[in-house]
Design an enzyme around this catalytic site. Structure first.
Site, PDB file in Angstrom:
ATOM      1  N   LYS A  20       0.847  -1.200   0.000  1.00 26.91           N
ATOM      2  CA  LYS A  20       0.000   0.000   0.000  1.00 26.91           C
ATOM      3  C   LYS A  20       0.889   1.258   0.000  1.00 26.91           C
ATOM      4  CE  LYS A  20      -3.888  -2.315   2.330  1.00 26.91           C
ATOM      5  NZ  LYS A  20      -4.688  -2.385   3.589  1.00 26.91           N
ATOM      6  N   TYR A  60     -12.415  -2.447  -3.294  1.00 26.99           N
ATOM      7  CA  TYR A  60     -12.950  -2.484  -1.925  1.00 26.99           C
ATOM      8  C   TYR A  60     -14.473  -2.363  -1.891  1.00 26.99           C
ATOM      9  CZ  TYR A  60      -8.309  -2.286   0.298  1.00 26.99           C
ATOM     10  OH  TYR A  60      -7.041  -2.588   0.752  1.00 26.99           O
ATOM     11  N   ASN A 123      -1.717  -0.195   7.356  1.00 31.41           N
ATOM     12  CA  ASN A 123      -1.215  -1.558   7.615  1.00 31.41           C
ATOM     13  C   ASN A 123      -0.396  -2.166   6.464  1.00 31.41           C
ATOM     14  OD1 ASN A 123      -3.353  -2.114   5.938  1.00 31.41           O
ATOM     15  ND2 ASN A 123      -4.503  -3.337   7.415  1.00 31.41           N
ATOM     16  N   HIS A 126      -1.755  -5.505   1.369  1.00 28.14           N
ATOM     17  CA  HIS A 126      -3.035  -6.179   1.117  1.00 28.14           C
ATOM     18  C   HIS A 126      -2.779  -7.590   0.624  1.00 28.14           C
ATOM     19  CE1 HIS A 126      -7.009  -7.123  -0.556  1.00 28.14           C
ATOM     20  NE2 HIS A 126      -6.340  -7.602  -1.590  1.00 28.14           N
ATOM     21  N   GLU A 137      -9.158 -10.349  -8.084  1.00 24.81           N
ATOM     22  CA  GLU A 137      -8.294  -9.180  -7.883  1.00 24.81           C
ATOM     23  C   GLU A 137      -7.109  -9.173  -8.851  1.00 24.81           C
ATOM     24  OE1 GLU A 137      -7.520  -9.199  -3.642  1.00 24.81           O
ATOM     25  OE2 GLU A 137      -9.615  -8.803  -3.176  1.00 24.81           O
TER      26      GLU A 137
END
Ligand code: IDP
Ligand code: MG
Length: 160
Positions: A20, A60, A123, A126, A137
């Site tokens: 990310k 998402y 975080n 992913h 994805e």
């Protein structure tokens, strides 16, 4: 041609792993790629990519309506991400274990989030949560021609 790879073909899964924007900004790209590479999964696709808002929303879409959703879209589109497609037997669940719990404070030491992050909203990585979502994805983030089919030299040393 390696018969042992062909024999395992039915069980082979793919997963979408993404460093990310915080992971990219913090210089953690190499460290994160390295965790999956050393484990022995097969890298099929890799790119540095500025995610457009529409793609973040599609990725998402299941979280639309959550209180944190607008901030999540801002976060994911706030700078380049590193997109990866990894293949292997059991890669989806194994990658989730390597990544650790969503909240980095609850993630075990030794996991990526457990070692490298402190907050759910930052975080660093992913990973797809099911083989179905892995396929979905990878197809969403990579165009045809961006994925490589190849057999690494170490293949016979990874699987009997
Ligand atoms: P996962 O990434 O571990 O699969 P999900 O529940 O699918 O976790 O949530 C997707 C992402 O949304 C998380 O990785 C995190 O970046 C963000 N997120 C989830 N819950 C929260 C929250 O309560 N506050 C802020 N961000 C959140
Ligand atoms: Mg998830």
């Amino acid at each position: 041609f390696l018969p042992h790879l062909v024999a395992a073909m039915e069980e082979v899964e793919e997963t979408y792993i993404m460093v990310k924007p915080d992971g990219v900004q913090r210089g953690l790209v190499g460290e994160i790629i390295s965790r999956f590479e050393k484990k022995g999964f097969l890298l099929k696709g890799l790119k540095l990519f500025q995610c457009p808002k529409e793609l973040a929303e599609e990725h998402y879409k299941d979280l639309k309506g959550k209180s944190f959703y607008p901030k999540l879209i801002d976060y994911i589109t706030s700078g380049p991400v590193v997109s990866m497609a990894w293949e292997g037997v059991g890669v989806v669940a194994s990658a989730r274990k390597l990544i650790g719990a969503t909240n980095p404070l609850q993630a075990e030491p030794g996991t990526i989030r457990g070692d490298l992050a402190v907050q759910t909203g930052r975080n660093v990585v992913h990973g797809s949560d099911s083989p179905e979502n892995g396929k979905r994805e990878v197809a969403l983030w990579f165009k045809e021609g961006e994925l490589c089919e190849w057999i690494p030299a170490q293949a016979p040393w990874l699987r009997e």
